[in-house]
Design a protein around this motif. Structure first.
Motif, PDB file in Angstrom:
ATOM      1  N   GLY A  28       7.813 -10.534 -11.837  1.00  0.00           N
ATOM      2  CA  GLY A  28       8.935  -9.867 -11.170  1.00  0.00           C
ATOM      3  C   GLY A  28       8.713  -9.763  -9.672  1.00  0.00           C
ATOM      4  O   GLY A  28       8.455 -10.769  -8.995  1.00  0.00           O
ATOM      5  N   ARG A  29       8.759  -8.539  -9.172  1.00  0.00           N
ATOM      6  CA  ARG A  29       8.664  -8.345  -7.730  1.00  0.00           C
ATOM      7  C   ARG A  29       7.215  -8.254  -7.265  1.00  0.00           C
ATOM      8  O   ARG A  29       6.941  -8.081  -6.093  1.00  0.00           O
ATOM      9  CB  ARG A  29       9.396  -7.066  -7.352  1.00  0.00           C
ATOM     10  N   PHE A  30       6.268  -8.328  -8.206  1.00  0.00           N
ATOM     11  CA  PHE A  30       4.870  -8.124  -7.837  1.00  0.00           C
ATOM     12  C   PHE A  30       4.115  -9.445  -7.817  1.00  0.00           C
ATOM     13  O   PHE A  30       4.146 -10.206  -8.786  1.00  0.00           O
ATOM     14  CB  PHE A  30       4.191  -7.167  -8.828  1.00  0.00           C
ATOM     15  N   ARG A  31       3.444  -9.714  -6.681  1.00  0.00           N
ATOM     16  CA  ARG A  31       2.645 -10.933  -6.609  1.00  0.00           C
ATOM     17  C   ARG A  31       1.325 -10.747  -7.340  1.00  0.00           C
ATOM     18  O   ARG A  31       1.023  -9.649  -7.803  1.00  0.00           O
ATOM     19  CB  ARG A  31       2.345 -11.266  -5.149  1.00  0.00           C
ATOM     20  N   LEU A  32       0.532 -11.816  -7.386  1.00  0.00           N
ATOM     21  CA  LEU A  32      -0.726 -11.754  -8.141  1.00  0.00           C
ATOM     22  C   LEU A  32      -1.675 -10.700  -7.567  1.00  0.00           C
ATOM     23  O   LEU A  32      -2.245  -9.902  -8.295  1.00  0.00           O
ATOM     24  CB  LEU A  32      -1.402 -13.128  -8.137  1.00  0.00           C
ATOM     25  N   ARG A  33      -1.830 -10.697  -6.234  1.00  0.00           N
ATOM     26  CA  ARG A  33      -2.785  -9.753  -5.652  1.00  0.00           C
ATOM     27  C   ARG A  33      -2.079  -8.537  -5.063  1.00  0.00           C
ATOM     28  O   ARG A  33      -2.351  -8.125  -3.941  1.00  0.00           O
ATOM     29  CB  ARG A  33      -3.610 -10.462  -4.568  1.00  0.00           C
ATOM     30  N   HIS A  34      -1.180  -7.999  -5.835  1.00  0.00           N
ATOM     31  CA  HIS A  34      -0.491  -6.774  -5.423  1.00  0.00           C
ATOM     32  C   HIS A  34      -1.527  -5.660  -5.275  1.00  0.00           C
ATOM     33  O   HIS A  34      -2.431  -5.549  -6.100  1.00  0.00           O
ATOM     34  CB  HIS A  34       0.537  -6.405  -6.494  1.00  0.00           C
ATOM     35  N   PRO A  35      -1.432  -4.847  -4.210  1.00  0.00           N
ATOM     36  CA  PRO A  35      -2.471  -3.816  -3.985  1.00  0.00           C
ATOM     37  C   PRO A  35      -2.360  -2.648  -4.956  1.00  0.00           C
ATOM     38  O   PRO A  35      -1.958  -1.546  -4.572  1.00  0.00           O
ATOM     39  CB  PRO A  35      -2.190  -3.382  -2.539  1.00  0.00           C
ATOM     40  N   TRP A  36      -2.738  -2.872  -6.219  1.00  0.00           N
ATOM     41  CA  TRP A  36      -2.568  -1.851  -7.258  1.00  0.00           C
ATOM     42  C   TRP A  36      -3.358  -0.583  -6.967  1.00  0.00           C
ATOM     43  O   TRP A  36      -2.907   0.523  -7.263  1.00  0.00           O
ATOM     44  CB  TRP A  36      -2.982  -2.408  -8.631  1.00  0.00           C
ATOM     45  N   THR A  37      -4.569  -0.769  -6.398  1.00  0.00           N
ATOM     46  CA  THR A  37      -5.397   0.430  -6.190  1.00  0.00           C
ATOM     47  C   THR A  37      -4.780   1.366  -5.151  1.00  0.00           C
ATOM     48  O   THR A  37      -5.066   2.555  -5.157  1.00  0.00           O
ATOM     49  CB  THR A  37      -6.800   0.032  -5.735  1.00  0.00           C
ATOM     50  N   LYS A  38      -3.926   0.802  -4.258  1.00  0.00           N
ATOM     51  CA  LYS A  38      -3.311   1.657  -3.228  1.00  0.00           C
ATOM     52  C   LYS A  38      -2.379   2.698  -3.848  1.00  0.00           C
ATOM     53  O   LYS A  38      -2.150   3.751  -3.262  1.00  0.00           O
ATOM     54  CB  LYS A  38      -2.523   0.804  -2.234  1.00  0.00           C
ATOM     55  N   TYR A  39      -1.822   2.358  -5.020  1.00  0.00           N
ATOM     56  CA  TYR A  39      -0.966   3.337  -5.691  1.00  0.00           C
ATOM     57  C   TYR A  39      -1.737   4.619  -5.969  1.00  0.00           C
ATOM     58  O   TYR A  39      -1.193   5.713  -5.911  1.00  0.00           O
ATOM     59  CB  TYR A  39      -0.452   2.777  -7.015  1.00  0.00           C
ATOM     60  N   LEU A  40      -3.028   4.438  -6.285  1.00  0.00           N
ATOM     61  CA  LEU A  40      -3.837   5.611  -6.632  1.00  0.00           C
ATOM     62  C   LEU A  40      -3.965   6.537  -5.431  1.00  0.00           C
ATOM     63  O   LEU A  40      -4.023   7.759  -5.588  1.00  0.00           O
ATOM     64  CB  LEU A  40      -5.213   5.171  -7.132  1.00  0.00           C
ATOM     65  N   LYS A  41      -4.026   5.945  -4.227  1.00  0.00           N
ATOM     66  CA  LYS A  41      -4.123   6.777  -3.031  1.00  0.00           C
ATOM     67  C   LYS A  41      -2.848   7.613  -2.872  1.00  0.00           C
ATOM     68  O   LYS A  41      -2.912   8.834  -2.660  1.00  0.00           O
ATOM     69  CB  LYS A  41      -4.320   5.870  -1.808  1.00  0.00           C
ATOM     70  N   ILE A  42      -1.700   6.946  -3.006  1.00  0.00           N
ATOM     71  CA  ILE A  42      -0.430   7.677  -2.897  1.00  0.00           C
ATOM     72  C   ILE A  42      -0.356   8.738  -3.988  1.00  0.00           C
ATOM     73  O   ILE A  42      -0.017   9.900  -3.737  1.00  0.00           O
ATOM     74  CB  ILE A  42       0.762   6.705  -3.021  1.00  0.00           C
ATOM     75  N   ALA A  43      -0.706   8.335  -5.215  1.00  0.00           N
ATOM     76  CA  ALA A  43      -0.624   9.273  -6.336  1.00  0.00           C
ATOM     77  C   ALA A  43      -1.536  10.467  -6.102  1.00  0.00           C
ATOM     78  O   ALA A  43      -1.189  11.602  -6.464  1.00  0.00           O
ATOM     79  CB  ALA A  43      -1.005   8.574  -7.636  1.00  0.00           C
ATOM     80  N   GLY A  44      -2.693  10.231  -5.468  1.00  0.00           N
ATOM     81  CA  GLY A  44      -3.610  11.337  -5.173  1.00  0.00           C
ATOM     82  C   GLY A  44      -2.974  12.326  -4.211  1.00  0.00           C
ATOM     83  O   GLY A  44      -3.053  13.539  -4.424  1.00  0.00           O
ATOM     84  N   LEU A  45      -2.315  11.815  -3.173  1.00  0.00           N
ATOM     85  CA  LEU A  45      -1.641  12.704  -2.218  1.00  0.00           C
ATOM     86  C   LEU A  45      -0.513  13.471  -2.909  1.00  0.00           C
ATOM     87  O   LEU A  45      -0.323  14.665  -2.666  1.00  0.00           O
ATOM     88  CB  LEU A  45      -1.088  11.885  -1.051  1.00  0.00           C
ATOM     89  N   VAL A  46       0.225  12.769  -3.768  1.00  0.00           N
ATOM     90  CA  VAL A  46       1.310  13.434  -4.493  1.00  0.00           C
ATOM     91  C   VAL A  46       0.743  14.569  -5.330  1.00  0.00           C
ATOM     92  O   VAL A  46       1.305  15.667  -5.398  1.00  0.00           O
ATOM     93  CB  VAL A  46       2.071  12.416  -5.375  1.00  0.00           C
ATOM     94  N   ARG A  47      -0.418  14.322  -5.952  1.00  0.00           N
ATOM     95  CA  ARG A  47      -1.025  15.359  -6.780  1.00  0.00           C
ATOM     96  C   ARG A  47      -1.459  16.543  -5.923  1.00  0.00           C
ATOM     97  O   ARG A  47      -1.249  17.693  -6.285  1.00  0.00           O
ATOM     98  CB  ARG A  47      -2.210  14.795  -7.572  1.00  0.00           C
ATOM     99  N   GLN A  48      -2.069  16.248  -4.764  1.00  0.00           N
ATOM    100  CA  GLN A  48      -2.465  17.322  -3.841  1.00  0.00           C
ATOM    101  C   GLN A  48      -1.265  18.185  -3.497  1.00  0.00           C
ATOM    102  O   GLN A  48      -1.356  19.410  -3.439  1.00  0.00           O
ATOM    103  CB  GLN A  48      -3.013  16.707  -2.553  1.00  0.00           C
ATOM    104  N   CYS A  49      -0.154  17.519  -3.264  1.00  0.00           N
ATOM    105  CA  CYS A  49       1.068  18.242  -2.932  1.00  0.00           C
ATOM    106  C   CYS A  49       1.503  19.097  -4.125  1.00  0.00           C
ATOM    107  O   CYS A  49       1.937  20.238  -3.956  1.00  0.00           O
ATOM    108  CB  CYS A  49       2.145  17.233  -2.562  1.00  0.00           C
ATOM    109  N   ALA A  50       1.349  18.535  -5.327  1.00  0.00           N
ATOM    110  CA  ALA A  50       1.750  19.274  -6.538  1.00  0.00           C
ATOM    111  C   ALA A  50       0.899  20.528  -6.719  1.00  0.00           C
ATOM    112  O   ALA A  50       1.387  21.548  -7.214  1.00  0.00           O
ATOM    113  CB  ALA A  50       1.632  18.381  -7.759  1.00  0.00           C
TER     114      ALA A  50
END
Lengths: 490, 490
Positions: free
Chosen positions: A278-300
């Motif tokens: 789909g919209r994701f290439r082979l080397r999509h930066p998957w681990t970067k999601y964890l950084k965003i998710a971590g900030l979202v959790r901090q906010c939560a």
């Protein structure tokens, strides 16, 4: 006499219950069935996955049903069935990870096992089982120990398990059979057949991509934050028309984010096994999601504290509330809009930092207004200070939340570069942006050099200072946003 | 010319690196080995577990090495090896859960599979594979779907997997062999042998109990909270002698609690499979640990916010700090002591509510003092209010933390009844209790009826009100504690 009566009542009750039993059973069964139906409807992919497993099983059964296939593989066909059952995971990443782990582990362990058997045969009839035993013990223990290392556990846990399994099986059977090479070959080929069927079914029949799930989950978590913020505003400053119950359910939406870390980690881990889709290439930066998710959790986490204030029945003086109400309302509303814009930008994979930054800027200006409001509402008596403490704390945490929204926005901005988000060349600022004016200072800081990936863009970094008592026009705000994101007029 | 120089430099660098390679390799290998050694030393149970798996594998290999055993089981012995590899889990609960799931699922699926084969044989030669295919497809899909239900996923996920596996294998092989009963029997018996070896080794050779791990984890998390509180006090009110770096590492200890939910859930789930062991009876209230752990996590969320204030370089006016310093210090120190006492009570499985309640009472009195301190430090100018906001917020969150410490204490108190903690009949109050006097009101509320399991205890519920300006003697405090916990003089 009384005993008799008791017994009679009991007897009557028993017959009554016996009479009611069929209808109760029917009620129970229909309720169960409805539950199952609802569960399937909640996420129809579950039903599809179940049917996919059924399909894979039927396909792999052909190794038995079709005579020529059975002639070449024989009873080894059961390894193919076993592989299908074990490897069929919900997501493509899970299936690929297990399938590849199983395939390679079988290959390596099979080769080592055959080698061990040949080596053991040099040691004579009595020495053979002893040498084999030592091999199995030591390799089994070593592979088990390796499974404790976090890096191996995360990606190759199943491979290590299959390694122990295959090596032990080949080495031990080697003691009793001379056809060890045939056995190893049959095991490997049937496992490959089973694994291939699984992977093909998983990828080509209604695939469920772990990466896409992760992508949606992160965006949805940001929306949940936005909804909680909206609900909080409605609950704490009940000026809107919504009923209290309705908003309260919104306030609680952040709760699921508090403990979603393990799911996110698993999905990010599986997503790395997946090919481009789909919209994701082979080397999509998957681990970067964890950084965003971590900030979202901090906010939560901050919401969890804020929620304590909403639910507590501490009364804050109405005049204090009314003084901080407007800036707090604007703060939370604008932060909420910013979060929604961020989530939309992730969902559509389009950069929209103009809109996001404008909202964040508005919300930061509201912080300044809040400070001014607090200044003017300095408590007159001693008692007053005690009474406004909860209000002050609430406002203080709200400010922290706005700061986190900015951090999330920055992380998404950085991520959008790595993930090749599309640029929105014709930024349409949403109409409600003009509603809340930048009441006081609005200063646009210069963009730092190390901030973004696109160092070659040499646009001038203008510092725009919008001064007090002069609400800027919408066009100025847009320019400020454009400057920050370096989208371009230049 | 320059190119030449470049090439020469590169060449020299290459040879240099080639020369250094052996020593670098050696360094790398020794570093790796040291890492592995350290990893093993961190938790020696990992090494023991690896050796246990090796032992089980060697034991189960006897099915091949010993002639009479091989004669009776033949090639089916590999199912025993497979079972040992798959069922060997780190904890006893894990091994039992997998072993029992595997055993029962094989039994049920085997019986159903044999039934399905007999049924299919009525349908003639052509119909047989079709009927078998339909059976395999529908049961496989249904069992896969059932694995999505949270309750089944939690406890019987592995059983469902093995059910699909065994049923498909028996049903499909039934098409080609007439010795299906023999096959089902051999599979079942070898799986039972493998499972039994695993379970015995797991229980009797240095067992690792999931329940004990959960017990220790909850107690350790409470100690981590206490350490964080201590570290925070040292950091924010740096009156003690500790260096800043030392305390900062303490402040961060709560971090691991934020995301420990999934580990706790898993351990609680596995613990329920374990028989009584050591200090834990068979029906130990494992799920209650999750309630305590949840409260501990809620408390840790507050630390996350508090930590933001420690790390931020917001300057709070020194005179304001010095005014709230004493009550805040006492609050955190007493709450910290209460947490330590609670953790100790869990670790030793002895009730110690006298000490815990006294500390909590002290810390609640400090809250009253803090309120008074805040009253007298009402800001004189407008600017002051803005400056003290972070301090007020910090104090406010500290108060919330004390409230959570009380909630944790209540939850542990309730739990201690269910878990049959030993009563401390001769309560020795720790000497430092007398240090901080109950400066103001200390009111002991009557114990509510629904509060505890021991309803038959008919001690009178006295309300003790210790009035202002009259610090109570230590004996009074002890009595108040005794009343609350109903331990008894009566």
């Amino acid at each position: 006499m009384e005993m008799d009566l008791n017994a009679q009542v009991k007897k009557a009750g028993f017959f009554q219950r016996l009479k009611e039993f069929p209808s109760k059973l029917k009620d129970g069964v229909t309720k169960r069935i409805k539950n199952v139906q609802k569960f399937g409807k909640d996420d129809p992919r579950r039903i599809i996955h179940s049917l996919k497993v059924g399909l894979s099983l039927t396909l792999v059964s052909m190794l038995y049903y079709v005579r020529p296939l059975y002639n070449s593989f024989g009873v080894s066909g059961m390894w193919a069935i076993l592989t299908v059952v074990v490897v069929s995971e919900f997501t493509v990443g899970g299936t690929l990870s297990k399938g590849l782990n199983r395939g390679f582990a079988t290959l390596i362990a099979g080769a080592l096992g055959v080698g061990a058997v040949h080596l053991a045969r040099f040691c004579g009839d009595k020495g053979e089982p002893i040498v084999l035993g030592i091999f199995v013990f030591s390799l089994g223990a070593a592979a088990t120990f390796s499974r404790f290392f976090p890096r191996i556990k995360q990606r190759y846990d199943y491979g290590a398990l299959i390694f122990i399994l295959t090596f032990s099986m080949v080495a031990v059977s080697g003691y009793r059979t001379d056809e060890i090479l045939v056995m190893a070959y049959q095991r490997l080929s049937t496992i490959l057949i089973g694994g291939t069927i699984c992977i093909l079914v998983s990828i080509f029949v209604f695939p469920v991509w772990a990466g896409e799930d992760l992508h949606k989950m992160v965006a949805n978590n940001i929306i949940k934050l936005a909804n909680s913020l909206e609900g909080f505003e409605g609950e704490y400053f009940p000026s809107s028309e919504k009923t209290s119950k309705e908003t309260n359910s919104c306030v609680q939406q952040y709760k699921s984010i508090l403990t979603s870390k393990s799911t996110e980690d698993t999905l990010a881990n599986l997503a790395r096994w997946e090919p481009g889709h789909g919209r994701f290439r082979l080397r999509h930066p998957w681990t970067k999601y964890l950084k965003i998710a971590g900030l979202v959790r901090q906010c939560a986490f901050h919401f969890e504290i804020l929620n304590g204030y909403v639910l507590s029945d501490v009364k804050i003086p109405q005049d204090f509330i009314s003084k901080i109400q407007e800036p707090c309302s604007i703060m939370s509303r604008e932060a909420c809009e910013a979060l929604k814009a961020i989530a939309k930008s992730i969902k559509t994979m389009k950069r929209d930092s103009v809109c996001v930054n404008a909202h964040i800027e508005n919300s930061k200006n509201a912080i300044q207004n809040l400070r001014i409001a607090l200044k003017t509402s300095s408590p007159e008596t001693e008692k007053d200070l005690l009474e406004i403490i909860p209000g002050v704390t609430m406002a203080s945490i709200l400010i922290e939340i706005v700061n986190y929204v900015e951090k999330i926005s920055e992380a998404v901005e950085e991520f959008s570069g790595l993930a090749h988000f599309k640029e929105t060349l014709d930024p349409k600022v949403s109409p409600e942006l003009g509603q809340h004016q930048l009441l006081h200072r609005g200063s646009v800081k210069p963009v730092l050099e190390g901030d973004s990936e696109e160092e070659n863009n040499s646009s001038p970094h203008v510092v725009i200072n919008v001064h007090d008592e002069q609400p800027p026009t919408t066009s100025e705000k847009i320019v400020s946003g454009v400057q920050k994101t370096r989208v371009g007029v230049v």
